[in-house]
Each structure stands twice: as structure tokens, then as C-alpha cells.
Design an enzyme around this catalytic site. Structure first.
Site, PDB file in Angstrom:
ATOM      1  N   GLY A  20      -3.340   3.765  -2.246  1.00 59.54           N
ATOM      2  CA  GLY A  20      -3.138   2.728  -3.247  1.00 59.54           C
ATOM      3  C   GLY A  20      -3.006   1.359  -2.605  1.00 59.54           C
ATOM      4  N   GLY A  54       0.815  -1.207   0.000  1.00 56.97           N
ATOM      5  CA  GLY A  54       0.000   0.000   0.000  1.00 56.97           C
ATOM      6  C   GLY A  54       0.846   1.253   0.000  1.00 56.97           C
ATOM      7  CG  ASP A  55       2.688   5.035  -1.531  1.00 59.41           C
ATOM      8  OD1 ASP A  55       3.676   4.901  -0.796  1.00 59.41           O
ATOM      9  OD2 ASP A  55       2.414   6.088  -2.130  1.00 59.41           O
ATOM     10  CB  SER A  56      -1.050   7.100   1.931  1.00 54.52           C
ATOM     11  OG  SER A  56      -1.682   5.933   2.367  1.00 54.52           O
TER      12      SER A  56
END
Length: 263
Positions: free
Chosen positions: A119, A81-83
Site C-alpha cells: 500500500g 507505505g504498508d505491506s
């Protein structure tokens, strides 16, 4: 069933743990800045928020899925995940430096809020599965509405599957399946309090909390008092959207959320 978390984020682990899932934490070892610079150079433009978080989510999940963990092959699902926080068209990652964090808070408060892009990528690395499967979930796929949109990652150019999220609007989400993985983007629109003072900004930055989080704030800490409204999944703001992750597993692989519970 095992879930590998391609992250050492305490917030992401805590989110999963509070729902009954105990993930295996693995540092993905991805050079995020280099990946973004390379993709932007290939495209000849900056990445949008949805593209950026999807690209990095895929990169992190892939790095763990394609390597051994504690000397053994991965056996289960891998989540990356990513932000990123977007304010007036500008994407904010981790500020690292206190003065950068102060300036970002001044800009965010002046704008009144922004959009948190989250994401997600889930890669199927179960060792006991049908080797002939050609799409996520195969015959076990759950045909719910809206379904996972199947794409050819090569059609996304330098972004791969991440190139499928150009039409995701602030507050919206999207899911795509490609080969052995499902990729998704979720978003939440945040509104900040309109009476936060310079002294409050200084005090918050001095805690060190905002320095290593996307957008220079986190709602599961001291910044929660400065956020008056969240339109979207609160967990997306913390680090991953739990409802979206559940949908990815169910719609993409036919896996129920409770199948991952540590009973």
C-alpha cells in the site's frame, strides 16, 4: 524537492536512496493493530489485503503530514507505505515470535507461494502551491493512461480512499486521487522453492531476519535464495513499489521522478 518517509524502515530508505532520493525519515506513531480492528468492526468483516495495506499507508502518511517535523511544518511530499503477505486467503503481517515465523514458513511452502500486497499514500504538503487546487496535481496533472481515478474519500465509508481497492486482483495495481493525496496498491505474486527443508527454515528463523517483516521473509536478505519467481515489481516485495510511487507523483502531481533526486 523534499520527500518525507513516514517510516523508520531501513529497507524503504535504502530503496529510495539507491534511486538517488534521500528522504526525511519520520516515525508515524500509528497503532496499526487498533486501526485495522476499528475499520473491521465498522465494516462488520475482515479487511482484504488491498484494503488493509491502503488503510495503513494512508494512516501513516496522514500522521506525519498533519504534524510538525523537528519543530517545523512539513514542506514537500509525505509517503506512507504498508505491506502484507497473503497465502490462501490468509493475511500475514510481522510474526514477531520465532515459532510463529516457523509455522508461517511451513504454510507458505505448502501453498507454494502467495501475494505480497503493498500500500502507498502520497500527501502533498508543499507550502508554495496553488491554494485553490481541488484535485491532486491541479493544472499540473499529467493525463497519462491509465489516469489517477478521482474519488471522494467519504464514499469509502470507514476505509476512506482505501475502500476503492476492492477490485484489485493478485498481480494487479490501482491508483486513486482524493483531495491532496494519491493512494495506490500494488501487488506481486511470489513462488517459493519446492525443496526447502525444515532445517533450512529453522536456520533462517534463527537469524532473526523474518521476525519483523511482513510475511516472515525479505527478498533483500537471506530469504532471496528460497524465492524462485516474482511476478510484479521486486521493490514492492521489499517495502514499496518504486514504479508505482513514480506514477503517483507524475500522474497525481505532475512531478517527475528526477525532481526528487538529491543532486
Amino acid at each position: 524537492m523534499r520527500l518525507y518517509l513516514a517510516s523508520t524502515s531501513p529497507a524503504r530508505r535504502a530503496l529510495l536512496a539507491q534511486t538517488g532520493i534521500e528522504p526525511v525519515l519520520v516515525a508515524p506513531g500509528v497503532d496499526e493493530d487498533a486501526a485495522v480492528v476499528s475499520a473491521a468492526a465498522a465494516l462488520g468483516r475482515d479487511l482484504t489485503g488491498p484494503e488493509l495495506v491502503a488503510l495503513l499507508a494512508v494512516a501513516k502518511a496522514s500522521a506525519v503530514a498533519d504534524g510538525p517535523v523537528a519543530g517545523e511544518p512539513v514542506d514537500g511530499f509525505v509517503f506512507g507505505g504498508d505491506s502484507a503477505f497473503e497465502v490462501d486467503g490468509v493475511l500475514y503481517g510481522k510474526p514477531h515470535d520465532p515459532e510463529v515465523a516457523r509455522e508461517r514458513w511451513r504454510q507458505m511452502l505448502a501453498a507454494g507461494g502467495g501475494t505480497l500486497w503493498s500500500g502507498h499514500c502520497v500527501v502533498d504538503r508543499r507550502r508554495a502551491v496553488d491554494a485553490t487546487r481541488t484535485r491532486p496535481g491541479g493544472t499540473g496533472r499529467v493525463d497519462t493512461v491509465p489516469p489517477v481515478r478521482t474519488v471522494d474519500a467519504s464514499g469509502g465509508g470507514p476505509l476512506g480512499a482505501a475502500g476503492s481497492f476492492g477490485d484489485v486482483a493478485p498481480g494487479g495495481s490501482g491508483l486513486v486521487g482524493s483531495g491532496d493525496r494519491v493512494v495506490a496498491v500494488d501487488s506481486a505474486v511470489l513462488t517459493f522453492a519446492d525443496d526447502v527443508s525444515a532445517d533450512e527454515i529453522d536456520a533462517y528463523v534463527a537469524t532473526g531476519e523474518p521476525l519483523e517483516v511482513a510475511g516472515a521473509f525479505t527478498i533483500d536478505g537471506r530469504a532471496a535464495a528460497y524465492i524462485t519467481r516474482i511476478d510484479g515489481a521486486p521493490s514492492a516485495v521489499v517495502g514499496l513499489s518504486l514504479p508505482v510511487l513514480r506514477s503517483m507523483l507524475l500522474r497525481g502531481f505532475g512531478i517527475a521522478w528526477h525532481d526528487l533526486w538529491a543532486l
